[in-house]
Design an enzyme around this catalytic site. Structure first.
Site, PDB file in Angstrom:
ATOM      1  N   CYS A 128      47.576  49.807  42.811  1.00  9.74           N
ATOM      2  CA  CYS A 128      48.307  49.287  41.521  1.00  9.74           C
ATOM      3  C   CYS A 128      47.414  48.855  40.762  1.00  9.74           C
ATOM      4  CB  CYS A 128      49.809  49.165  41.038  1.00  9.74           C
ATOM      5  SG  CYS A 128      50.363  47.335  41.587  1.00  9.74           S
ATOM      6  N   CYS A 152      51.740  51.268  45.573  1.00  9.56           N
ATOM      7  CA  CYS A 152      51.136  50.897  45.557  1.00  9.56           C
ATOM      8  C   CYS A 152      50.852  50.335  47.062  1.00  9.56           C
ATOM      9  CB  CYS A 152      51.452  48.844  45.377  1.00  9.56           C
ATOM     10  SG  CYS A 152      50.226  47.977  44.974  1.00  9.56           S
ATOM     11  N   HIS A 203      45.773  48.044  52.472  1.00 15.82           N
ATOM     12  CA  HIS A 203      46.350  46.799  52.567  1.00 15.82           C
ATOM     13  C   HIS A 203      45.820  45.658  53.222  1.00 15.82           C
ATOM     14  CE1 HIS A 203      50.855  45.816  52.429  1.00 15.82           C
ATOM     15  NE2 HIS A 203      50.112  44.906  53.189  1.00 15.82           N
ATOM     16  N   GLU A 204      45.983  45.482  53.654  1.00 16.00           N
ATOM     17  CA  GLU A 204      44.905  43.806  54.491  1.00 16.00           C
ATOM     18  C   GLU A 204      43.420  44.035  53.812  1.00 16.00           C
ATOM     19  OE1 GLU A 204      46.370  42.255  56.657  1.00 16.00           O
ATOM     20  OE2 GLU A 204      48.125  44.373  56.728  1.00 16.00           O
ATOM     21  N   CYS A 261      53.294  44.118  47.491  1.00 13.04           N
ATOM     22  CA  CYS A 261      53.142  44.423  45.795  1.00 13.04           C
ATOM     23  C   CYS A 261      54.628  45.430  45.255  1.00 13.04           C
ATOM     24  CB  CYS A 261      51.922  45.071  45.094  1.00 13.04           C
ATOM     25  SG  CYS A 261      52.807  45.657  43.301  1.00 13.04           S
TER      26      CYS A 261
END
Length: 183
Positions: A166, A147, A131-132, A142
């Site tokens: 995604c 996702c 994520h980061e 998102c």
């Protein structure tokens, strides 16, 4: 995709199996991942809020940005501690420019007085690092269900999402990569 380089810096001990999973996941997108096991292993005491017993994530990242001037598209720090930013009780991670930090405490089952679960912890860490990494590469949050770029307000939110981008987020990363290649 043009190879973009990511450096993962461990500021505290992290199990090798977790590091391996992080590398495997990010590498699956064609990202080059290096690991630095930092022997200094400290966070700035000036960034610690004694009333909250947490680190101010913005102060920590500002400090780390001044210490790590390497030629990477993304530098991600892992710290086995707890962090916050103003307006939030806590954050799992924070990104400023191409630097990010992930605070691991709240990703552990033990934090919630539950039985330790290394496999679940590993999945959570991989998701939050991915994520980061997405943020450091220019992605925002998102809304596509599942996702990895979904915002996580709770550890349950982390558990609901996948460790994968995604199709829309992959498309954005690929376009950014092509843009950087032309520069």
């Amino acid at each position: 995709m043009t190879e973009m380089k990511i450096l993962i810096v461990t500021l505290t001990y992290i199990e090798k199996s977790i590091i391996d999973e992080i590398v495997n996941n990010l590498s699956s997108y064609g990202l080059e991942v290096d690991i630095l096991f930092d022997s200094r292993k400290y966070l700035p005491i000036s960034a610690f809020n004694w009333e909250r017993l947490q680190y101010d994530a913005e102060k920590v990242l500002s400090f780390l940005k001044s210490k790590y001037d390497f030629n990477y598209d993304s530098i991600i720090f892992l710290a086995d501690s707890d962090g916050y930013i103003d307006g939030y009780n806590f954050v799992f991670g924070l990104t400023i420019d191409n630097f990010a930090i992930i605070f691991l405490n709240r990703l552990r089952e033990e934090f919630y007085n539950r039985k330790p679960d290394l496999e679940l912890f590993m999945k959570r860490v991989v998701k939050e690092v991915t994520h980061e990494a997405g943020h450091t590469l220019g992605l925002g949050h998102c809304n596509t269900i599942g996702c990895v770029m979904n915002f996580s307000n709770t550890v349950e939110d982390v558990d609901k999402k996948q460790a994968r981008f995604c199709k829309n987020c992959i498309y954005k990363i690929e376009n950014l990569s092509k843009y950087l290649q032309r520069k």
